[in-house]
Design a protein around this motif. Structure first.
Motif, mmCIF file in Angstrom:
data_model
loop_
_atom_site.group_PDB
_atom_site.id
_atom_site.type_symbol
_atom_site.label_atom_id
_atom_site.label_comp_id
_atom_site.label_asym_id
_atom_site.label_seq_id
_atom_site.Cartn_x
_atom_site.Cartn_y
_atom_site.Cartn_z
ATOM 1 N N ALA A 100 0.879 -1.165 0.000
ATOM 2 C CA ALA A 100 0.000 0.000 0.000
ATOM 3 C C ALA A 100 0.917 1.216 0.000
ATOM 4 O O ALA A 100 2.093 1.107 0.381
ATOM 5 C CB ALA A 100 -0.912 0.002 1.231
ATOM 6 N N ASN A 154 -2.396 -4.308 -3.957
ATOM 7 C CA ASN A 154 -2.369 -3.030 -3.258
ATOM 8 C C ASN A 154 -3.542 -3.030 -2.285
ATOM 9 O O ASN A 154 -4.687 -2.812 -2.685
ATOM 10 C CB ASN A 154 -2.478 -1.877 -4.255
ATOM 11 C CG ASN A 154 -2.549 -0.522 -3.589
ATOM 12 O OD1 ASN A 154 -2.664 -0.402 -2.373
ATOM 13 N ND2 ASN A 154 -2.502 0.525 -4.401
ATOM 14 N N THR A 155 -3.272 -3.255 -1.018
ATOM 15 C CA THR A 155 -4.330 -3.412 -0.015
ATOM 16 C C THR A 155 -5.037 -2.109 0.337
ATOM 17 O O THR A 155 -6.038 -2.139 1.059
ATOM 18 C CB THR A 155 -3.777 -4.051 1.270
ATOM 19 O OG1 THR A 155 -2.779 -3.185 1.828
ATOM 20 C CG2 THR A 155 -3.212 -5.431 0.988
ATOM 21 N N ALA A 156 -4.547 -0.977 -0.162
ATOM 22 C CA ALA A 156 -5.235 0.289 0.060
ATOM 23 C C ALA A 156 -6.480 0.401 -0.825
ATOM 24 O O ALA A 156 -7.373 1.205 -0.555
ATOM 25 C CB ALA A 156 -4.299 1.467 -0.217
ATOM 26 N N ARG A 157 -6.552 -0.415 -1.841
ATOM 27 C CA ARG A 157 -7.652 -0.340 -2.806
ATOM 28 C C ARG A 157 -8.877 -1.156 -2.396
ATOM 29 O O ARG A 157 -9.966 -0.924 -2.900
ATOM 30 C CB ARG A 157 -7.183 -0.831 -4.185
ATOM 31 C CG ARG A 157 -5.940 -0.199 -4.755
ATOM 32 C CD ARG A 157 -6.126 1.154 -5.414
ATOM 33 N NE ARG A 157 -7.262 1.308 -6.274
ATOM 34 C CZ ARG A 157 -7.255 1.162 -7.595
ATOM 35 N NH1 ARG A 157 -6.154 0.821 -8.226
ATOM 36 N NH2 ARG A 157 -8.346 1.370 -8.294
ATOM 37 N N TRP A 158 -8.680 -2.156 -1.525
ATOM 38 C CA TRP A 158 -9.770 -3.038 -1.142
ATOM 39 C C TRP A 158 -9.775 -3.271 0.360
ATOM 40 O O TRP A 158 -8.736 -3.237 1.015
ATOM 41 C CB TRP A 158 -9.634 -4.399 -1.843
ATOM 42 C CG TRP A 158 -9.781 -4.325 -3.320
ATOM 43 C CD1 TRP A 158 -10.950 -4.330 -4.031
ATOM 44 C CD2 TRP A 158 -8.732 -4.235 -4.287
ATOM 45 N NE1 TRP A 158 -10.676 -4.256 -5.371
ATOM 46 C CE2 TRP A 158 -9.320 -4.186 -5.561
ATOM 47 C CE3 TRP A 158 -7.340 -4.188 -4.202
ATOM 48 C CZ2 TRP A 158 -8.587 -4.101 -6.730
ATOM 49 C CZ3 TRP A 158 -6.594 -4.092 -5.366
ATOM 50 C CH2 TRP A 158 -7.222 -4.052 -6.604
#
Length: 192
Positions: A100, A154-158
């Motif tokens: 992220a 990218n864990t910021a997206r989900w």
């Protein structure tokens, strides 16, 4: 089955690894937990212990050796650490990388550790740079080389459940007949 979850601090490794272990009824071993326990046992914060590791390579080497042994000896496991994909090598059935943006990761760490987000981001970036230098020096690993991973997210997206769904789908939809080969792990260093 051996699944690895790797990524920088604050990327959601622990959350995702725990969810993944539950989804497949696997054990979960966290390199971060082991590192923090070692730091606490010696009276250091993780950042202080990380700085000490810059001076004393045995800290990293002992931790990595222990994680490598776990990857080789244990079955039905989710192994989570910055180097889990590298340490597990060809033993891993799937290697996942989570990330992220630095700001997002800093905010997550700040919330978890109850500190200022800007300070947490700065400390995290310093820690990452220190670790990247040590991994290259000790093992010849470029931590930024993501070619060994089967999936990078990218864990910021989900949200965490959506990230989990992606990883579970990847594992469940895997067809060995269509596999053209996983990325090999070539290291000059033996962890044993």
């Amino acid at each position: 089955m051996l699944l690895t979850v790797s990524g920088p601090p604050g990327s959601g490794k622990s959350t995702t690894a725990e969810l993944l272990a539950d989804a497949f009824d696997l054990d979960h071993v966290s390199g971060g937990d082991i590192f923090r326990e070692l730091a606490d046992e010696r009276g250091y914060t993780p950042l202080e212990f990380n700085k000490l590791a810059e001076e004393n390579d045995e800290i990293d080497r002992d931790l990595d050796r222990r994680l490598r042994e776990i990857a080789i000896e244990e079955d039905d496991l989710v192994l989570e650490s910055r180097l889990a994909g590298w340490l597990a090598g060809d033993q891993a059935d799937f290697r996942f990388w989570l990330d992220a943006p630095a700001r997002v990761r800093g905010e997550r760490i700040a919330e978890r550790e109850e500190k200022d987000p800007a300070r947490a981001t700065e400390e995290t970036q310093a820690r990452e740079a220190s670790e990247a230098q040590r991994y290259e020096e000790y093992y010849g690993i470029d931590i930024r080389d993501l070619t060994i991973y089967d999936l990078s997210v990218n864990t910021a997206r989900w949200e965490p459940d959506a990230v989990l769904d992606m990883l579970v789908t990847a594992v469940e939809e895997y067809d060995p007949a269509g596999d053209e080969g996983k990325a090999p792990i070539d290291l000059d260093y033996e962890f044993e």
